[in-house]
Design a protein around this motif. Structure first.
Motif, mmCIF file in Angstrom:
data_model
loop_
_atom_site.group_PDB
_atom_site.id
_atom_site.type_symbol
_atom_site.label_atom_id
_atom_site.label_comp_id
_atom_site.label_asym_id
_atom_site.label_seq_id
_atom_site.Cartn_x
_atom_site.Cartn_y
_atom_site.Cartn_z
ATOM 1 N N ILE A 103 113.546 13.843 17.904
ATOM 2 C CA ILE A 103 112.824 12.935 18.780
ATOM 3 C C ILE A 103 113.050 11.529 18.254
ATOM 4 N N ILE A 104 113.425 10.627 19.148
ATOM 5 C CA ILE A 104 113.630 9.241 18.743
ATOM 6 C C ILE A 104 112.692 8.336 19.530
ATOM 7 N N ILE A 105 112.435 7.184 18.987
ATOM 8 C CA ILE A 105 111.662 6.168 19.691
ATOM 9 C C ILE A 105 112.645 5.115 20.155
ATOM 10 N N ASP A 106 112.739 4.938 21.457
ATOM 11 C CA ASP A 106 113.680 3.991 22.046
ATOM 12 C C ASP A 106 112.942 2.683 22.333
ATOM 13 N N LYS A 107 112.984 1.769 21.374
ATOM 14 C CA LYS A 107 112.247 0.508 21.495
ATOM 15 C C LYS A 107 112.792 -0.358 22.627
ATOM 16 N N GLU A 108 114.087 -0.302 22.869
ATOM 17 C CA GLU A 108 114.687 -1.091 23.949
ATOM 18 C C GLU A 108 114.191 -0.607 25.311
ATOM 19 N N ALA A 109 114.155 0.704 25.490
ATOM 20 C CA ALA A 109 113.660 1.265 26.756
ATOM 21 C C ALA A 109 112.184 0.929 26.945
ATOM 22 N N LYS A 110 111.437 0.926 25.847
ATOM 23 C CA LYS A 110 110.021 0.574 25.922
ATOM 24 C C LYS A 110 109.851 -0.860 26.403
ATOM 25 N N GLU A 111 110.645 -1.775 25.864
ATOM 26 C CA GLU A 111 110.565 -3.178 26.284
ATOM 27 C C GLU A 111 110.958 -3.337 27.750
ATOM 28 N N ASP A 112 112.005 -2.638 28.174
ATOM 29 C CA ASP A 112 112.426 -2.682 29.578
ATOM 30 C C ASP A 112 111.307 -2.198 30.498
ATOM 31 N N LEU A 113 110.661 -1.113 30.113
ATOM 32 C CA LEU A 113 109.569 -0.569 30.907
ATOM 33 C C LEU A 113 108.389 -1.535 30.948
ATOM 34 N N LYS A 114 108.093 -2.159 29.814
ATOM 35 C CA LYS A 114 106.994 -3.126 29.761
ATOM 36 C C LYS A 114 107.265 -4.304 30.689
ATOM 37 N N LYS A 115 108.503 -4.808 30.671
ATOM 38 C CA LYS A 115 108.864 -5.924 31.554
ATOM 39 C C LYS A 115 108.714 -5.524 33.021
ATOM 40 N N GLU A 116 109.172 -4.320 33.349
ATOM 41 C CA GLU A 116 109.077 -3.833 34.728
ATOM 42 C C GLU A 116 107.607 -3.732 35.171
#
Length: 63
Positions: free
Chosen positions: A40-53
């Motif tokens: 299991i990994i934590i995808d910090k970039e995807a998290k930021e993208d989702l937050k912006k959206e």
């Protein structure tokens, strides 16, 4: 370490040490098979993208 023990219906039975739990099979790659080790990994970039959206949607809602 997470190991796919077996598949039961739509679920994979995952071993984690002495514990087991079920994970929906659709959460795994289509090529996953019994005995595979998964991580299991934590995808910090995807998290930021989702937050912006989400922020953009909230801004639109309150305009």
């Amino acid at each position: 370490m997470l190991i796919i023990d077996r598949f039961e219906g739509d679920y994979a039975v995952i071993e984690m040490g002495t514990k087991t739990f079920n994970l929906p099979q659709e959460a795994l790659p289509k090529t996953a098979k019994e005995g595979d080790v998964i991580e299991i990994i934590i995808d910090k970039e995807a998290k930021e993208d989702l937050k912006k959206e989400i922020d953009e949607l909230v801004d639109e809602l309150f305009e």
